[in-house]
Write a protein that holds these residues in place. Structure first.
Motif, short mmCIF file in Angstrom:
data_model
loop_
_atom_site.label_atom_id
_atom_site.label_comp_id
_atom_site.label_asym_id
_atom_site.label_seq_id
_atom_site.Cartn_x
_atom_site.Cartn_y
_atom_site.Cartn_z
N ARG A 111 21.46 110.33 60.84
CA ARG A 111 21.13 109.26 61.80
C ARG A 111 22.26 109.03 62.80
O ARG A 111 22.00 108.72 63.95
N ARG A 112 23.51 109.14 62.33
CA ARG A 112 24.66 108.92 63.22
C ARG A 112 25.48 110.19 63.33
O ARG A 112 25.78 110.83 62.32
N VAL A 113 25.87 110.52 64.53
CA VAL A 113 26.65 111.72 64.81
C VAL A 113 28.07 111.60 64.25
O VAL A 113 28.70 110.55 64.38
N LEU A 114 28.54 112.67 63.63
CA LEU A 114 29.92 112.79 63.15
C LEU A 114 30.36 111.63 62.25
O LEU A 114 31.48 111.18 62.31
N ASP A 115 29.45 111.18 61.37
CA ASP A 115 29.75 110.08 60.47
C ASP A 115 29.39 110.51 59.05
O ASP A 115 28.22 110.68 58.72
N SER A 116 30.39 110.69 58.20
CA SER A 116 30.15 111.17 56.84
C SER A 116 29.43 110.14 55.96
O SER A 116 28.89 110.49 54.92
N THR A 117 29.39 108.88 56.40
CA THR A 117 28.67 107.86 55.63
C THR A 117 27.23 107.68 56.12
O THR A 117 26.49 106.89 55.54
N SER A 118 26.86 108.42 57.13
CA SER A 118 25.50 108.34 57.66
C SER A 118 24.51 108.91 56.64
O SER A 118 24.81 109.85 55.92
N VAL A 119 23.31 108.34 56.61
CA VAL A 119 22.24 108.90 55.81
C VAL A 119 21.43 109.86 56.69
O VAL A 119 21.58 109.88 57.91
N GLN B 254 26.56 119.10 70.86
CA GLN B 254 25.17 118.76 71.11
C GLN B 254 24.32 118.82 69.85
O GLN B 254 23.26 118.24 69.80
N ASN B 255 24.78 119.55 68.86
CA ASN B 255 23.97 119.74 67.67
C ASN B 255 24.69 119.15 66.47
O ASN B 255 25.74 119.63 66.07
N ASN B 256 24.12 118.13 65.88
CA ASN B 256 24.70 117.47 64.72
C ASN B 256 23.96 117.85 63.44
O ASN B 256 24.17 117.27 62.39
N ASP B 257 23.07 118.84 63.53
CA ASP B 257 22.26 119.23 62.39
C ASP B 257 23.08 119.92 61.32
O ASP B 257 24.04 120.63 61.60
#
Length: 186
Positions: free
Chosen positions: A87-95, A67-70
């Motif tokens: 911005r995107r959960v569990l995505d290392s390329t997300s900003v 539940q927490n992607n922080d």
């Protein structure tokens, strides 16, 4: 190849910043907080916060109950400084989509921080809007894409319990303290 390109770009960026003048790690602008920018990817946080500790969500167990992607950033002294929300959960390329400021060391160019009052905010920036929530009011500043939350306990009693009221800046006491400070990079 992508990793190499990212490293080259970050190295060039970091060296250009330090060669002209030392980047203030606590200065907040519309598109950056110290070396953290609105285009920094999650996978590059170790470069940005090289001297600090980064606590990321764990993938233990079922990903669907996460539940927490922080991502929490702690100083070398163990003090929680920032909470980053990708911005995107569990995505290392997300900003990063938003940054919650937890340390009073962080300040905008106009010297606004967690230690600021409502008077400080309204003298430094044009207030874009105010939201009346259950336990707080949120002051939005479009100039820097930030929001400042003030606890309703800081407001006069007649404004604390009716969420349908439209709260105007003149109704908020000058001495009201900032409870939360969030930069929005959506």
């Amino acid at each position: 190849m992508t990793k190499l390109f990212t490293i080259i770009v970050l190295t060039a960026l970091l060296s250009s910043c330090t060669s002209e003048k030392e980047q203030n790690p606590f200065l907040i602008n519309k598109q950056n907080i110290g070396l953290l920018t609105d285009s920094t990817q999650v996978k590059d946080l170790k470069l940005v916060f090289a001297k600090d500790s980064i606590l990321q969500p764990s993938l233990k167990g079922d990903q669907f109950i996460l539940q927490n992607n922080d991502i929490e950033i702690y100083s070398s002294e163990g003090i929680k400084m920032l909470i980053l929300s990708p911005r995107r959960v569990l995505d290392s390329t997300s900003v990063i989509g938003s940054v919650r400021i937890l340390s009073e060391n962080y300040k905008t160019e106009k010297d606004i921080s967690l230690l600021s009052t409502f008077k400080d905010i309204k003298e430094a920036y044009k207030i874009s809007s105010i939201s009346n929530l259950i336990n707080s009011v949120v002051i939005y500043i479009d100039e820097i894409d930030a929001s400042f939350t003030i606890d309703k306990k800081e407001l006069p009693a007649n404004l604390r319990f009716d969420m349908t009221l439209k709260i105007e800046p003149v109704q908020i006491p000058d001495a009201a303290q900032v409870k939360y400070f969030i930069m929005h990079w959506q």
